[in-house]
Design a protein around this motif. Structure first.
Motif, PDB file in Angstrom:
ATOM      1  N   GLY A   1       0.820  -1.222   0.000  1.00  0.00           N
ATOM      2  CA  GLY A   1       0.000   0.000   0.000  1.00  0.00           C
ATOM      3  C   GLY A   1       0.840   1.253   0.000  1.00  0.00           C
ATOM      4  N   ALA A   2       1.950   1.229   0.743  1.00  0.00           N
ATOM      5  CA  ALA A   2       2.850   2.382   0.780  1.00  0.00           C
ATOM      6  C   ALA A   2       3.472   2.621  -0.593  1.00  0.00           C
ATOM      7  CB  ALA A   2       3.932   2.171   1.838  1.00  0.00           C
TER       8      ALA A   2
ATOM      9  N   VAL B   1       0.716   4.014  -3.187  1.00  0.00           N
ATOM     10  CA  VAL B   1       0.341   5.428  -3.115  1.00  0.00           C
ATOM     11  C   VAL B   1       1.340   6.279  -3.880  1.00  0.00           C
ATOM     12  CG1 VAL B   1       1.485   6.013  -0.910  1.00  0.00           C
ATOM     13  CG2 VAL B   1      -0.533   7.267  -1.626  1.00  0.00           C
TER      14      VAL B   1
ATOM     15  N   MET C   1       3.709   7.947   1.569  1.00  0.00           N
ATOM     16  CA  MET C   1       4.379   6.649   1.620  1.00  0.00           C
ATOM     17  C   MET C   1       5.273   6.559   2.858  1.00  0.00           C
ATOM     18  SD  MET C   1       7.108   4.966  -1.047  1.00  0.00           S
ATOM     19  CE  MET C   1       8.383   6.142  -0.625  1.00  0.00           C
TER      20      MET C   1
ATOM     21  N   MET D   1       3.215   5.861   5.834  1.00  0.00           N
ATOM     22  CA  MET D   1       2.636   4.524   5.809  1.00  0.00           C
ATOM     23  C   MET D   1       3.664   3.444   6.130  1.00  0.00           C
ATOM     24  SD  MET D   1       0.071   4.942   2.551  1.00  0.00           S
ATOM     25  CE  MET D   1      -0.533   3.266   2.603  1.00  0.00           C
TER      26      MET D   1
ATOM     27  N   GLY E   1      -3.592   3.221   0.499  1.00  0.00           N
ATOM     28  CA  GLY E   1      -2.637   3.540  -0.554  1.00  0.00           C
ATOM     29  C   GLY E   1      -3.291   3.657  -1.916  1.00  0.00           C
TER      30      GLY E   1
ATOM     31  N   SER F   1      -4.668  11.311   4.852  1.00  0.00           N
ATOM     32  CA  SER F   1      -4.099   9.964   4.793  1.00  0.00           C
ATOM     33  C   SER F   1      -2.992   9.793   5.831  1.00  0.00           C
ATOM     34  CB  SER F   1      -3.536   9.678   3.404  1.00  0.00           C
ATOM     35  OG  SER F   1      -4.570   9.696   2.451  1.00  0.00           O
TER      36      SER F   1
END
Length: 141
Positions: free
Chosen positions: A7-8, A11, A66, A69, A83, A136
């Motif tokens: 997910g990081a 994004v 990122m 995250m 992300g 986020s």
């Protein structure tokens, strides 16, 4: 596999993809405006590079998100979803910004007037990406 790390990465990648699309759109508008200036023997305004380069910042916002995250202890599936959603929102902001920048380049190249109004619209598109980044980072942190 750690889906949170995915997910990081996502994004950043999706935001950068949107930046590239927006840069291409805005760049086409700037180049077209310069061409018309040259054809009409008018000076080509260098300030159009501001419109052309504006969508680049969404890549920075993706990178900053990122970074937050990567250190997050939230559920990996949540981070993956975050992300994807955040990256898409930043990408769409960059694409909209590119379209606004292309229109601003066209108008400024033709009239030589209105830069502050045109850049204001480009800035409004930017605000969406800023909000997405901040929100986020808050929910990931």
């Amino acid at each position: 596999m750690n889906f949170g790390m995915l997910g990081a990465a996502v994004v950043m990648g999706i935001a950068a993809f949107g930046s590239a699309m927006g840069l291409g759109i805005a760049g086409q508008g700037a180049i077209g405006a310069w061409k018309r200036c040259y054809l009409n023997n008018k000076p080509a305004p260098f300030i159009l590079t501001v419109f052309a380069g504006a969508p680049l910042t969404q890549t920075i916002y993706g990178f900053l998100t990122m970074q937050t995250m990567v250190t997050s202890t939230k559920d990996p599936w949540f981070l993956l979803g975050l992300g994807i959603a955040s990256g898409l929102a930043m990408a769409m902001s960059a694409i909209a910004q590119g379209k606004a920048g292309a229109a601003g380049s066209d108008a400024l190249g033709e009239t030589g007037k209105g830069f502050s109004q045109y850049i204001m619209v480009v800035g409004l598109c930017e605000t969406v990406a800023l909000f997405v980044m901040v929100f986020s980072m808050i929910v990931a942190g």
